[in-house]
Scaffold this active site. Structure first.
Site, PDB file in Angstrom:
ATOM      1  N   ASP A  13       5.209 -19.702  -9.079  1.00  0.00           N
ATOM      2  CA  ASP A  13       4.653 -18.536 -10.429  1.00  0.00           C
ATOM      3  C   ASP A  13       4.099 -19.807 -11.167  1.00  0.00           C
ATOM      4  O   ASP A  13       4.140 -18.796 -12.340  1.00  0.00           O
ATOM      5  CB  ASP A  13       5.222 -17.527 -10.497  1.00  0.00           C
ATOM      6  CG  ASP A  13       5.459 -16.516  -8.947  1.00  0.00           C
ATOM      7  OD1 ASP A  13       4.483 -16.301  -8.187  1.00  0.00           O
ATOM      8  OD2 ASP A  13       6.800 -16.072  -8.904  1.00  0.00           O
ATOM      9  N   HIS A  42      -0.085 -17.330  -4.046  1.00  0.00           N
ATOM     10  CA  HIS A  42      -0.784 -18.730  -4.551  1.00  0.00           C
ATOM     11  C   HIS A  42      -2.472 -17.933  -5.557  1.00  0.00           C
ATOM     12  O   HIS A  42      -3.661 -17.388  -5.070  1.00  0.00           O
ATOM     13  CB  HIS A  42      -1.087 -19.495  -4.167  1.00  0.00           C
ATOM     14  CG  HIS A  42      -0.307 -20.588  -3.854  1.00  0.00           C
ATOM     15  ND1 HIS A  42      -0.319 -21.493  -3.695  1.00  0.00           N
ATOM     16  CD2 HIS A  42       0.542 -20.154  -4.155  1.00  0.00           C
ATOM     17  CE1 HIS A  42       1.055 -22.276  -3.209  1.00  0.00           C
ATOM     18  NE2 HIS A  42       1.879 -21.242  -3.621  1.00  0.00           N
TER      19      HIS A  42
HETATM   20  P1  IMP Z   1      11.750 -13.965  -0.208  1.00  0.00           P
HETATM   21  O1  IMP Z   1      11.035 -15.177   0.189  1.00  0.00           O
HETATM   22  O2  IMP Z   1      11.149 -13.424  -0.104  1.00  0.00           O
HETATM   23  O3  IMP Z   1      12.958 -13.629   0.569  1.00  0.00           O
HETATM   24  O4  IMP Z   1      12.971 -13.552  -1.336  1.00  0.00           O
HETATM   25  C1  IMP Z   1      13.565 -14.280  -1.407  1.00  0.00           C
HETATM   26  C2  IMP Z   1      13.629 -14.434  -3.155  1.00  0.00           C
HETATM   27  O5  IMP Z   1      12.337 -15.771  -3.482  1.00  0.00           O
HETATM   28  C3  IMP Z   1      13.096 -13.323  -4.066  1.00  0.00           C
HETATM   29  O6  IMP Z   1      14.345 -14.113  -5.692  1.00  0.00           O
HETATM   30  C4  IMP Z   1      11.996 -13.642  -4.459  1.00  0.00           C
HETATM   31  O7  IMP Z   1      10.740 -13.016  -5.615  1.00  0.00           O
HETATM   32  C5  IMP Z   1      11.880 -15.203  -4.331  1.00  0.00           C
HETATM   33  N1  IMP Z   1       9.993 -15.298  -3.835  1.00  0.00           N
HETATM   34  C6  IMP Z   1       9.988 -15.698  -2.271  1.00  0.00           C
HETATM   35  N2  IMP Z   1       8.605 -15.721  -2.507  1.00  0.00           N
HETATM   36  C7  IMP Z   1       8.272 -15.877  -3.829  1.00  0.00           C
HETATM   37  C8  IMP Z   1       7.087 -16.700  -4.834  1.00  0.00           C
HETATM   38  O8  IMP Z   1       5.719 -16.953  -4.075  1.00  0.00           O
HETATM   39  N3  IMP Z   1       6.588 -16.629  -6.456  1.00  0.00           N
HETATM   40  C9  IMP Z   1       8.271 -16.486  -6.760  1.00  0.00           C
HETATM   41  N4  IMP Z   1       9.595 -15.963  -5.324  1.00  0.00           N
HETATM   42  C10 IMP Z   1       9.287 -15.509  -5.282  1.00  0.00           C
HETATM   43 MG    MG Z   2       2.893 -16.952  -6.629  1.00  0.00          MG
END
Ligand code: IMP
Ligand code: MG
Length: 333
Positions: A13, A42
């Site tokens: 982000d 994105h």
């Molecule tokens: P997962 O990738 O859904 O398994 O989530 C694992 C960790 O990564 C969690 O803390 C999510 O909030 C974070 N996370 C995964 N993708 C993003 C993203 O695109 N932006 C921010 N946090 C993410």
């Molecule tokens: Mg994002």
């Protein structure tokens, strides 16, 4: 330019979508390869429209750019098809035949897992369980899915040929270094490495073929989900400072903290960054909103950029001064 990797510095982000959309338009990108998966959103603002893209590369705004999803990515078919429709990119969108597939069962497993959903705080999109399945070598691949037939491509072949012909290529990383499975705040991380080297690997491009690694910083830091977060401020304080955000993908509150130079240095080191972008500069310095020239910035705003450059030893070449793709200060030669 020829081949640039875009990598996030912190916990995702950072505004990679905005930076990529700008570069697509300004540099007239020939090819953009998206890595990662549907857990990342994105955000692209273009011509007054907002897109939160989970699958289609953010470079879609430049209508001549070939769009690819790399072999290391995980595709959620329904989301992919919806976004292709929304962005109207069917004729120039390709998916590597070996990209793997996230099925509904993976999202169900993610959400039902006490460890993943409650403790790690995943997005619940099923990316971790889908990667587990790929590691077990039982995952479906893009080539097994009839709806993906019109899109099947050899992404690494295409992208390497484009680089060899000196075309302008961008490898679109997702999330940020501190969510890396290897280098982040384990176990509060995502299911893959998010560093520049991993972005190359997912796209099928060797590090020897990369010219620039552009790291994206946000002017302050945010994090969704659980895990350590140095300098974290309260939600009330974040609202007061104008830093409070909700996640583009899941709608969850984002936690926030001031920019951290030590973490920035670590991210620069592991990514081997050669250039940096700083986004949401107008949130930190409201008088900068819409600025297009570095000279127009207030003294303390310039000092902040100089401090980042001094501490990380990487030139800050792009500074985001508003949400639209073209709201940017471009200091590249
Ligand atoms: P997962 O990738 O859904 O398994 O989530 C694992 C960790 O990564 C969690 O803390 C999510 O909030 C974070 N996370 C995964 N993708 C993003 C993203 O695109 N932006 C921010 N946090 C993410
Ligand atoms: Mg994002």
């Amino acid at each position: 330019m020829p081949c640039t990797v875009i990598a996030g510095a912190f916990w995702g982000d950072e505004g990679k979508g905005k930076i990529i959309s700008y570069m697509a338009l300004k540099d007239k990108l020939d090819v953009c390869v998206r890595t990662g998966s549907v857990n990342a959103a994105h955000t692209v603002w273009y011509n007054g429209n907002r897109y939160a893209l989970h699958m289609v590369p953010a470079a879609f705004v430049y209508e001549k750019c070939r769009l690819l999803i790399g072999a290391g990515s995980n595709v959620e078919v329904k989301q992919f098809l919806e976004e292709v429709e929304l962005t109207n990119v069917k004729s120039r969108m390709g998916v590597d035949s070996q990209a793997s597939i996230i099925e509904e069962k993976h999202a169900a497993q993610d959400k039902a897992s006490m460890h993943l959903k409650q403790i790690v705080g995943t997005t619940g999109r099923g990316v971790g369980p889908a990667i587990e399945e790929r590691v077990r070598r039982t995952a479906k691949l893009a080539k097994d899915i009839p709806e993906l037939k019109p899109y099947l491509a050899d992404a690494s072949e295409e992208v390497n040929n484009a680089i060899d012909k000196d075309k302008k290529v961008l490898l679109e990383g997702t999330q940020g270094l501190l969510l890396s499975l290897f280098h982040g705040t384990y176990p509060y991380v995502t299911g893959r490495d998010t560093s520049a080297a991993a972005i190359c690997s997912e796209a099928g491009v060797s590090p020897t073929k990369v010219d620039e690694v552009l790291i994206v910083f946000k002017s302050f830091m945010t994090r969704v989900g659980a895990g350590p977060f140095p300098g974290e401020i309260t939600k009330e304080e974040a609202i007061k400072r104008g830093w409070f955000e909700t996640a583009a993908g899941t709608g969850r509150d984002r936690r926030s903290a001031p920019f951290n130079f030590e973490l920035a240095k670590k991210a620069v080191k592991i990514n081997g960054a050669t250039q940096a972008a700083v986004t949401k500069f107008d949130i930190l310095f409201p008088e900068c909103k819409g600025a297009r020239n570095f000279e127009d910035l207030a003294k303390e705003a310039k000092q902040f950029i100089t401090e980042i450059e001094k501490q990380t030893r990487v030139p800050v070449v792009l500074i985001g001064t508003g949400p639209e793709a073209l709201d940017i200060i471009d200091r590249r030669k």
